[in-house]
Design a protein around this motif. Structure first.
Motif, PDB file in Angstrom:
ATOM      1  N   ALA A   1      -3.552  -5.278   0.555  1.00 35.24           N
ATOM      2  CA  ALA A   1      -2.536  -6.394  -0.183  1.00 35.24           C
ATOM      3  C   ALA A   1      -3.553  -7.334  -0.886  1.00 35.24           C
ATOM      4  CB  ALA A   1      -1.740  -6.968   0.731  1.00 35.24           C
ATOM      5  N   ALA A   2      -4.544  -7.797  -0.519  1.00 35.21           N
ATOM      6  CA  ALA A   2      -5.423  -8.903  -1.200  1.00 35.21           C
ATOM      7  C   ALA A   2      -6.071  -8.089  -2.515  1.00 35.21           C
ATOM      8  CB  ALA A   2      -6.635  -9.321  -0.441  1.00 35.21           C
ATOM      9  N   ALA A   3      -6.339  -6.703  -2.390  1.00 35.04           N
ATOM     10  CA  ALA A   3      -6.888  -6.172  -3.633  1.00 35.04           C
ATOM     11  C   ALA A   3      -5.765  -5.833  -4.646  1.00 35.04           C
ATOM     12  CB  ALA A   3      -7.178  -4.653  -3.059  1.00 35.04           C
ATOM     13  N   VAL A   4      -4.597  -5.521  -4.138  1.00 31.59           N
ATOM     14  CA  VAL A   4      -3.447  -5.332  -5.127  1.00 31.59           C
ATOM     15  C   VAL A   4      -3.268  -6.623  -5.931  1.00 31.59           C
ATOM     16  CG1 VAL A   4      -0.985  -4.962  -5.313  1.00 31.59           C
ATOM     17  CG2 VAL A   4      -2.410  -3.506  -3.997  1.00 31.59           C
ATOM     18  N   SER A   5      -3.109  -7.650  -5.087  1.00 31.80           N
ATOM     19  CA  SER A   5      -2.706  -9.101  -5.469  1.00 31.80           C
ATOM     20  C   SER A   5      -3.910  -9.811  -6.573  1.00 31.80           C
ATOM     21  CB  SER A   5      -2.325 -10.071  -4.547  1.00 31.80           C
ATOM     22  OG  SER A   5      -3.459 -10.439  -3.813  1.00 31.80           O
ATOM     23  N   ALA A   6      -5.212  -9.295  -6.338  1.00 32.59           N
ATOM     24  CA  ALA A   6      -6.391  -9.716  -7.087  1.00 32.59           C
ATOM     25  C   ALA A   6      -6.313  -8.906  -8.362  1.00 32.59           C
ATOM     26  CB  ALA A   6      -7.477  -9.498  -6.380  1.00 32.59           C
ATOM     27  N   THR A   7      -5.674  -7.719  -8.499  1.00 30.87           N
ATOM     28  CA  THR A   7      -5.661  -6.964  -9.866  1.00 30.87           C
ATOM     29  C   THR A   7      -4.492  -6.818 -10.454  1.00 30.87           C
ATOM     30  OG1 THR A   7      -5.623  -5.047  -8.307  1.00 30.87           O
ATOM     31  CG2 THR A   7      -7.865  -5.701  -8.442  1.00 30.87           C
ATOM     32  N   VAL A   8      -3.689  -7.225 -10.051  1.00 29.83           N
ATOM     33  CA  VAL A   8      -2.430  -7.208 -10.622  1.00 29.83           C
ATOM     34  C   VAL A   8      -1.757  -8.533 -11.059  1.00 29.83           C
ATOM     35  CG1 VAL A   8       0.161  -6.546 -10.584  1.00 29.83           C
ATOM     36  CG2 VAL A   8      -1.505  -5.174  -9.348  1.00 29.83           C
ATOM     37  N   PRO A   9      -1.790  -8.828 -12.598  1.00 31.23           N
ATOM     38  CA  PRO A   9      -1.311  -9.953 -12.890  1.00 31.23           C
ATOM     39  C   PRO A   9       0.436 -10.360 -12.414  1.00 31.23           C
ATOM     40  CG  PRO A   9      -2.235  -8.693 -14.617  1.00 31.23           C
ATOM     41  CD  PRO A   9      -2.149  -7.872 -13.632  1.00 31.23           C
ATOM     42  N   ILE A  10       0.596 -11.722 -12.295  1.00 31.10           N
ATOM     43  CA  ILE A  10       1.889 -11.768 -11.987  1.00 31.10           C
ATOM     44  C   ILE A  10       3.043 -11.359 -12.654  1.00 31.10           C
ATOM     45  CG2 ILE A  10       2.058 -14.120 -13.049  1.00 31.10           C
ATOM     46  CD1 ILE A  10       2.978 -13.242  -9.396  1.00 31.10           C
ATOM     47  N   GLY A  11       2.724 -11.327 -14.041  1.00 33.00           N
ATOM     48  CA  GLY A  11       3.986 -10.824 -14.815  1.00 33.00           C
ATOM     49  C   GLY A  11       4.129  -9.485 -14.664  1.00 33.00           C
ATOM     50  N   ASP A  12       3.061  -8.767 -14.572  1.00 36.07           N
ATOM     51  CA  ASP A  12       3.127  -7.187 -14.521  1.00 36.07           C
ATOM     52  C   ASP A  12       3.770  -6.925 -13.066  1.00 36.07           C
ATOM     53  OD1 ASP A  12       2.098  -6.718 -16.654  1.00 36.07           O
ATOM     54  OD2 ASP A  12       0.156  -6.252 -15.865  1.00 36.07           O
ATOM     55  N   PHE A  13       3.518  -7.910 -11.972  1.00 40.89           N
ATOM     56  CA  PHE A  13       4.070  -7.559 -10.762  1.00 40.89           C
ATOM     57  C   PHE A  13       5.803  -7.733 -10.700  1.00 40.89           C
ATOM     58  CE2 PHE A  13       2.004  -7.782  -6.303  1.00 40.89           C
ATOM     59  CZ  PHE A  13       3.314  -7.510  -5.618  1.00 40.89           C
TER      60      PHE A  13
ATOM     61  N   ALA B   1      -9.437   0.944   7.652  1.00 40.46           N
ATOM     62  CA  ALA B   1      -9.760  -0.558   7.576  1.00 40.46           C
ATOM     63  C   ALA B   1     -11.198  -0.347   6.801  1.00 40.46           C
ATOM     64  CB  ALA B   1     -10.176  -1.034   8.874  1.00 40.46           C
ATOM     65  N   GLY B   2     -11.920   0.453   7.133  1.00 38.54           N
ATOM     66  CA  GLY B   2     -13.350   0.809   6.369  1.00 38.54           C
ATOM     67  C   GLY B   2     -13.132   1.084   4.879  1.00 38.54           C
ATOM     68  N   ALA B   3     -12.385   1.929   4.458  1.00 38.44           N
ATOM     69  CA  ALA B   3     -11.931   2.519   3.214  1.00 38.44           C
ATOM     70  C   ALA B   3     -11.275   1.192   2.454  1.00 38.44           C
ATOM     71  CB  ALA B   3     -10.824   3.666   3.095  1.00 38.44           C
ATOM     72  N   ALA B   4     -10.343   0.388   3.200  1.00 43.86           N
ATOM     73  CA  ALA B   4      -9.849  -0.808   2.556  1.00 43.86           C
ATOM     74  C   ALA B   4     -10.794  -1.742   2.287  1.00 43.86           C
ATOM     75  CB  ALA B   4      -8.692  -1.417   3.385  1.00 43.86           C
ATOM     76  N   ALA B   5     -11.752  -1.943   3.238  1.00 43.78           N
ATOM     77  CA  ALA B   5     -12.879  -2.925   2.874  1.00 43.78           C
ATOM     78  C   ALA B   5     -13.775  -2.520   1.653  1.00 43.78           C
ATOM     79  CB  ALA B   5     -13.861  -2.888   4.226  1.00 43.78           C
ATOM     80  N   LEU B   6     -14.024  -1.231   1.617  1.00 44.01           N
ATOM     81  CA  LEU B   6     -14.816  -0.727   0.558  1.00 44.01           C
ATOM     82  C   LEU B   6     -14.095  -0.923  -0.922  1.00 44.01           C
ATOM     83  CD1 LEU B   6     -16.322   2.618   1.750  1.00 44.01           C
ATOM     84  CD2 LEU B   6     -17.321   0.611   1.408  1.00 44.01           C
ATOM     85  N   LEU B   7     -12.712  -0.641  -0.774  1.00 44.49           N
ATOM     86  CA  LEU B   7     -12.090  -0.881  -1.972  1.00 44.49           C
ATOM     87  C   LEU B   7     -12.072  -2.260  -2.390  1.00 44.49           C
ATOM     88  CD1 LEU B   7      -9.925  -0.016  -4.210  1.00 44.49           C
ATOM     89  CD2 LEU B   7      -8.089  -0.472  -2.500  1.00 44.49           C
TER      90      LEU B   7
ATOM     91  N   LEU C   1      -6.824  -3.580  13.510  1.00 47.66           N
ATOM     92  CA  LEU C   1      -7.377  -2.712  12.514  1.00 47.66           C
ATOM     93  C   LEU C   1      -6.148  -2.495  11.595  1.00 47.66           C
ATOM     94  CD1 LEU C   1      -9.271  -0.041  14.545  1.00 47.66           C
ATOM     95  CD2 LEU C   1      -9.987  -1.768  13.256  1.00 47.66           C
ATOM     96  N   ARG C   2      -4.966  -2.535  11.968  1.00 48.86           N
ATOM     97  CA  ARG C   2      -3.770  -1.865  11.143  1.00 48.86           C
ATOM     98  C   ARG C   2      -3.540  -3.246  10.112  1.00 48.86           C
ATOM     99  NH1 ARG C   2      -0.108  -0.960  14.941  1.00 48.86           N
ATOM    100  NH2 ARG C   2      -0.486   1.351  15.038  1.00 48.86           N
ATOM    101  N   LEU C   3      -3.589  -4.264  10.800  1.00 49.31           N
ATOM    102  CA  LEU C   3      -3.232  -5.636   9.967  1.00 49.31           C
ATOM    103  C   LEU C   3      -4.477  -5.807   9.003  1.00 49.31           C
ATOM    104  CD1 LEU C   3      -1.494  -8.032  12.539  1.00 49.31           C
ATOM    105  CD2 LEU C   3      -0.424  -6.355  10.912  1.00 49.31           C
ATOM    106  N   THR C   4      -5.545  -5.675   9.474  1.00 43.38           N
ATOM    107  CA  THR C   4      -6.628  -6.033   8.798  1.00 43.38           C
ATOM    108  C   THR C   4      -6.695  -5.004   7.492  1.00 43.38           C
ATOM    109  OG1 THR C   4      -8.153  -6.832  10.432  1.00 43.38           O
ATOM    110  CG2 THR C   4      -9.135  -6.117   8.553  1.00 43.38           C
ATOM    111  N   THR C   5      -6.326  -3.445   7.958  1.00 50.17           N
ATOM    112  CA  THR C   5      -6.148  -2.735   6.621  1.00 50.17           C
ATOM    113  C   THR C   5      -5.155  -3.388   5.523  1.00 50.17           C
ATOM    114  OG1 THR C   5      -6.839  -1.031   7.991  1.00 50.17           O
ATOM    115  CG2 THR C   5      -5.859  -0.342   6.136  1.00 50.17           C
ATOM    116  N   LEU C   6      -3.949  -3.644   6.065  1.00 53.64           N
ATOM    117  CA  LEU C   6      -2.861  -3.924   5.352  1.00 53.64           C
ATOM    118  C   LEU C   6      -3.290  -5.425   4.617  1.00 53.64           C
ATOM    119  CD1 LEU C   6       0.240  -3.576   7.392  1.00 53.64           C
ATOM    120  CD2 LEU C   6      -0.298  -2.571   5.467  1.00 53.64           C
ATOM    121  N   MET C   7      -4.058  -6.068   5.199  1.00 51.31           N
ATOM    122  CA  MET C   7      -4.507  -7.395   4.531  1.00 51.31           C
ATOM    123  C   MET C   7      -5.326  -7.402   3.300  1.00 51.31           C
ATOM    124  SD  MET C   7      -6.957 -10.569   5.838  1.00 51.31           S
ATOM    125  CE  MET C   7      -8.173  -9.138   5.857  1.00 51.31           C
ATOM    126  N   LEU C   8      -6.110  -6.518   3.372  1.00 46.35           N
ATOM    127  CA  LEU C   8      -7.471  -6.069   2.303  1.00 46.35           C
ATOM    128  C   LEU C   8      -6.650  -5.111   1.226  1.00 46.35           C
ATOM    129  CD1 LEU C   8     -10.330  -4.674   4.762  1.00 46.35           C
ATOM    130  CD2 LEU C   8     -10.276  -6.764   3.564  1.00 46.35           C
TER     131      LEU C   8
END
Length: 210
Positions: free
Chosen positions: A102-114, A44-50, A93-100
């Motif tokens: 997933a949020a990082a991926v969706s914030a950095t991948v344009p929808i067309g590339d997705f 969770a800490g690593a995901a928060a830093l990312l 902790l598990r769900l918070t890590t997944l949320m962070l």
């Protein structure tokens, strides 16, 4: 329509979409193989830093993550009550890590590339005659595209209630929200069919596979 994608120049922004999606998949599987609070806390800490390295900002992050955090808190609390404190902490902790992540991926991948990456991943299933890869990619892309739109409509309905002096309640919000969302979905589906987008993607995929 709003988008989950955020322009930026961070390391994670510059990383190609495929490694980010693979990271999300592997992390999703690995997080459910352990119940150790220490390992889950480190993850969770690593995901928060990312996520913090993306430069989105505290205010925008709060707006984007608040509804999901509330849901995670409710699920973790229910797990704690029905099972044990250790299990509740693990779920939190598990769900918070997944949320962070997933949020990082969706914030950095344009929808067309997705859409392109999901379509490519679904092609083996298409060769087996199970699905149409282009439709899978388009469907996943539209779901991701609709997430901020649904939240925006919820905020508009809430503000309309407050402006009329009405108490904001789930029972009075859910029906108009569903109606507006379904109406938008029908309009988008009609626009897609009118432009032949699905047919064009299928034809392009057929040419690529030859």
């Amino acid at each position: 329509m709003k988008s989950l994608y955020v322009e930026g120049d961070s390391f994670f922004h510059r990383l190609p979409p495929r490694p980010k999606l693979i990271l999300l998949l592997v992390a999703s599987l690995a997080l459910f193989l352990t119940r150790s609070p220490l390992l889950l806390g480190l993850a969770a800490g690593a995901a928060a830093l990312l996520y913090s390295s993306l430069g989105i900002g505290w205010r925008q992050s709060r707006i984007r993550l608040r509804p999901i955090l509330l849901t995670i808190a409710i699920v973790a609390l229910a797990t704690l009550v029905l099972n044990s404190m250790e299990e509740g902490i693990a779920v939190l902790l598990r769900l918070t890590t997944l949320m962070l992540l997933a949020a990082a991926v969706s914030a950095t991948v344009p929808i067309g590339d997705f859409i392109n990456e999901v379509t490519l991943a679904a092609r083996p299933l298409e060769r087996l005659g199970l699905v149409k890869a282009s439709d899978i990619g388009l469907s996943v892309g539209l779901v991701i595209r609709f997430v901020p739109e649904v939240d925006s409509r919820f905020q508009q309905l809430r503000q309309a209630h407050q402006a009329r002096g009405l108490k904001v309640r789930a029972t009075t919000m859910i029906v108009p929200l569903i109606i507006q969302t379904l109406k938008s979905a029908d309009e988008i589906a009609a626009a897609i069919d009118a432009r032949g987008i699905r047919g064009q993607r299928q034809a392009r995929n057929s040419e690529d596979s030859r």
